[in-house]
Each structure stands twice: as C-alpha cells, then as structure tokens.
Scaffold this active site. Sequence first.
Site, short mmCIF file in Angstrom:
data_model
loop_
_atom_site.label_atom_id
_atom_site.label_comp_id
_atom_site.label_asym_id
_atom_site.label_seq_id
_atom_site.Cartn_x
_atom_site.Cartn_y
_atom_site.Cartn_z
N GLY A 97 1.75 1.08 4.38
CA GLY A 97 0.45 1.48 4.90
C GLY A 97 0.54 2.83 5.58
O GLY A 97 0.61 3.88 4.93
N GLY A 98 0.56 2.82 6.90
CA GLY A 98 0.49 4.05 7.70
C GLY A 98 1.41 5.17 7.25
O GLY A 98 0.98 6.32 7.13
N ASN A 107 -0.45 1.90 0.18
CA ASN A 107 -1.77 1.33 0.42
C ASN A 107 -2.43 2.22 1.47
O ASN A 107 -2.13 2.11 2.67
CB ASN A 107 -1.63 -0.12 0.93
N TRP A 108 -3.31 3.09 1.00
CA TRP A 108 -3.94 4.04 1.92
C TRP A 108 -5.00 3.38 2.80
O TRP A 108 -5.54 4.02 3.70
CB TRP A 108 -4.57 5.20 1.14
N LYS A 109 -5.34 2.13 2.49
CA LYS A 109 -6.40 1.43 3.22
C LYS A 109 -7.66 2.32 3.24
O LYS A 109 -7.91 3.03 2.28
CB LYS A 109 -5.91 1.01 4.61
N GLY A 120 1.10 -2.47 10.87
CA GLY A 120 0.45 -1.48 11.74
C GLY A 120 0.88 -1.58 13.19
O GLY A 120 0.24 -0.99 14.06
N HIS A 146 -4.59 -9.20 0.61
CA HIS A 146 -4.01 -8.52 1.77
C HIS A 146 -4.45 -9.25 3.05
O HIS A 146 -5.58 -9.74 3.13
CB HIS A 146 -4.47 -7.06 1.81
P1 13P Z 1 1.76 -0.54 7.77
O1 13P Z 1 2.83 0.08 6.88
O2 13P Z 1 0.84 0.46 8.35
O3 13P Z 1 2.36 -1.48 8.76
O4 13P Z 1 0.85 -1.43 6.80
C1 13P Z 1 1.46 -2.32 5.94
C2 13P Z 1 0.44 -2.82 5.00
O5 13P Z 1 -0.47 -3.54 5.39
C3 13P Z 1 0.53 -2.40 3.60
O6 13P Z 1 -0.34 -3.11 2.79
#
Ligand code: 13P
Length: 252
Positions: free
Chosen positions: A234-235, A10-12, A174, A96
Amino acid sequence: MKRIPLVIANWKMHGQIEWMQHYIHEFVKASGTPGQSEIVLCPPFVYLQQLKVLLRETEVGLGAQNLHDSEQGAFTGEVSAPMLKELGCSYVVVGHSERRRLFGETDAAVAAKFAAARLYSLVPILCVGENEAERAAGITERVVQRQLDAVLQSCGIDVFAGAVIAYEPVWAIGTGVTATPAQAQAVHGFIRNYIASLSPSSASSMRVLYGGSVRASNVAELAQEPDVDGALVGGASLVAKEFLAICAGFNK
Ligand code: 13P
C-alpha cells in the site's frame, strides 16, 4: 515448484494524472535491467485506461482494486469483470480488509466477486487476514480458514491452481507495524498446507503474498521465507523508487 515472485502496488484511493505520469516515468527510468519479479499496479478505477497507455512499452501488469459480481445491471457506481477485462486488467483485488471492514463485504460477497473475476479470466488477488483482537485471541488460523472456505465452498478447489492469495493482517495495514518474518511464514505455511490438504498441485502453484507495512527496509527478511511469494504493498508503493526497491527485494 518454482514460483515467480509477484509484487503488487495497491494505490488505494491515491494518485492523480500528473502524479501518475511522473511515477511511471521514474519507474521506467530506474527499473533498468528487468528484475525477476512480476510487477502489477492497481490504480483507482478512473485511472486504469490512462495507466494502461503509460505502461504500454513495459512488462508491468495492470490490476483493479475491486469489482462487482454481476456482469452488468442497475448497480450505480459499480464496475464489472468484463469492463475490467476490456480495459486490459489481468488482476483484481478481492476482499481487501478495507472493503470488508468499511464497506461491509461479507465472506459470501467476496466469494461471489472471486467467481466473477475467474469467469472473465481475471486473476483474483484474494485478501485474507485477522484483526488485532483475533490475533490476541489466538484464532488467526480459524479466521483465515473461514475466509478461504467461503471461496472453496462456492468455487471449489480447482480455482486455487495458479491463484494469488494475499495474507494481510489487519493490524499491520497502514500502521507501520509489519508482521515478523516468522509470523508471516507461519500463516503463509498454514494457507499452503490447508490448500495442499485438498489439492497438492494447486497449493504448490498458487502464490501467497504478504501485505501490511511492507517497506524497502523490511522486504529482504520477508522475502527469505519459503512461503512468501511476493508482496501486496500500500503506502510504500506510492513512491516509485521505494516500490522498485521492494520489487528488487524479491530478486533471488
Ligand atoms: P500498507 O502497505 O500501507 O500497510 O497497506 C497494505 C495493504 O493494504 C495493501 O493492500
């Protein structure tokens, strides 16, 4: 039932075209032998088309981070399930915690999005999870059950066959604080048992992913847990080599 591990990036709201080209180049170069996991990348909407082209010769799937529950209409700034389908998406993230918390998405809104995704044969990745205060109050299971019930009540149990649920404790997103393998397994087991109490076959076919500060350094111990079927990252998914190492962590 054997479930193929699923690892989703999930690159956000990250990435630009040049960055993405470089990322895919690195990813394809380094991936070498095909792993045993299914891999999906979820870029921002505006890069879906470009990413589809970049992934053409690969086995990597495409997903979106959100959708609107209507097919079309006067909803400025929104994107619908048939649009995502047309762009080649197979998956879409639904509910999410950032959408719930920052954009006011209610359980009912999430359930409507889940239904819209299913209607257009997109696999919804249903995110559930408690925040820090809810965990401290000992109501994690109650919160997760409420989030599942919203979908169950509007879509029924059958939609959970082959479904994807992502357990993402809000306090782990995060923050660099990952749920311990035991904490993750406890909630994953709860989710599977709850669905199994309504439909054993749906429960054994659905994949329950863990999300929240997953890294190459902590994936192996999470992947050992029987009800952790993959990860939503995510990150750490923003660095091609790190994400590949996470995917490899699910190769048995
Ligand atoms: P992180 O891996 O950055 O904690 O984010 C997790 C997330 O929200 C994936 O959707």
